[in-house]
Design a protein around this motif. Structure first.
Motif: not given
Lengths: 142, 101, 127
Positions: A132, A135-136, A138-139, A142, B86-87, C95, C102
């Motif tokens: 987790l 993932t957070l 990396e975003e 970017r 997100l991905r 999360v 985001i």
């Protein structure tokens, strides 16, 4: 981050955090702690590594493939132990009646299936936390 | 003005909830209603039935093991949900951006 | 005097209620989405403290049956067990909401609730 003190201290301290996490997981049936707390410790050590050395180096140490495999392995260990109980004793997640060795209460090798399940939960929680976080982060980059 | 009204509202809420607490049977003794026969069963038979001397662990992984299995599946669902948010769309956006270029 | 004694007896529960209300105040008064998520976490912590405090027994020992404490008074293990589930759920919720924040920031360029409402209503009027 390019701080020499931070990098050296992190290199020294991360293995100790991980060994302590493994200790907490394996002694879950003897002392306070267990799979969730120990897994959170191991995940936190990897988060520290990611914060200091960056996502790229952390991805080399703990790649997405490893994360997939370990995250699934935690649940699979749990379910397989439960199915052993289902086959041998007739109900899901049976402990001592299904033939798991009970051992002497208070020693490390005791309590039948509980240490195995604790290891599964520990792997699952550690891999979940680090996945987790990666993932957070990396975003955000970017 | 708005802030004063909010503070009055929250103090009133705190007083109401505190009055509710004072009427609850909260005495921290063995007579409390939450210390019922289930707890006595766990404390008396836990070590013999599971082999673990830590009763909390015995309850988590043995007596209520199915609950903990659900908990790990909640963690799995969290990974799936975050990845799906997100991905996947960001990759599509990148491909579209490359096509436009 | 009786009221003071009552407050001292129930100080754990009052702390739980205070934490819950601090979190609720944060959620209500701030328009920054990250601060709202932090408020939700504080609310959750208040509920956990309240629930765990139910299991307290005066002079009780932690429920670990070593040879030293045979026959001692043990605290109630069940609230601790049940709260573990709650902690996992709050982590997952945090999360997931952070990932949504985001995405919102990538789409609209802001995480302020009032700004977002204004932008979305403008977009609807434009359409």
């Amino acid at each position: 981050m390019n701080d020499t003190i931070l990098k050296s201290i992190t290199r020294i301290i991360v293995p100790f955090i991980q060994v302590y996490g493994v200790f907490i997981i394996l002694h879950g049936h003897l002392s306070p702690g267990g799979g969730f707390s120990g897994g959170a410790l191991i995940g936190t050590s990897l988060i520290l590594f990611t914060l200091v050395f960056g996502v790229k180096k952390a991805k080399v140490k703990f790649s997405e493939r490893v994360a997939e495999i370990s995250g699934s392995a935690g649940i699979i260990i749990y379910v397989l132990v439960g199915i052993v109980g289902l086959v041998l004793a007739g109900s899901f997640l049976t402990n001592i009646e299904a033939g798991f060795p009970a051992g002497v209460a208070g020693t490390l090798m005791s309590a039948g299936m509980i240490p195995i399940i604790m290891i599964g939960i520990g792997i699952k929680v550690a891999s979940t936390m680090i996945t987790l976080f990666h993932t957070l982060v990396e975003e955000e980059v970017r | 003005m708005k802030k004063i009204i909010i503070w009055i509202l929250f103090i009133a809420l705190f007083l109401i909830l505190s009055i509710g607490i004072f009427d609850m049977p909260t005495s921290p003794t063995l007579d409390a209603p939450s210390y019922n026969e289930t707890i006595h069963y766990y404390l008396e038979n836990g070590v013999n039935e599971t082999g673990a001397i830590n009763i909390v662990t015995a309850v988590i992984t043995d007596y209520r093991g199915f609950d903990t299995l659900g908990e790990t599946i909640v963690l799995f669902a969290a990974i799936v949900a975050v990845s799906s948010v997100l991905r996947i769309p960001s990759k599509k956006n990148e491909e579209e951006a490359q096509k436009h270029e | 005097m009786i009221i003071l004694q009552k407050i001292l007896e129930n100080i754990n529960y009052l702390g739980g209620i205070a934490l819950f209300l601090i979190g609720l105040h944060t959620v209500v008064t701030h328009s920054n989405l990250i601060k709202r998520i932090i408020g939700l976490n504080i609310m959750g912590t208040g509920v956990f403290l309240f629930f765990v405090a139910i299991g307290n027994v005066t002079g009780g020992e932690p429920p670990i049956m070593t040879e030293d404490n045979i026959g001692a008074i043990f605290i109630n293990p069940l609230p601790s067990v049940l709260i573990l589930t709650g902690i996992v759920v709050v982590v997952s919720m945090t999360v997931y909401s952070l990932s949504l924040v985001i995405r919102i920031f990538e789409t609209y360029g802001t995480i302020d609730q009032k700004e977002l409402t204004r932008l979305i209503s403008e977009q609807n009027n434009h359409d």
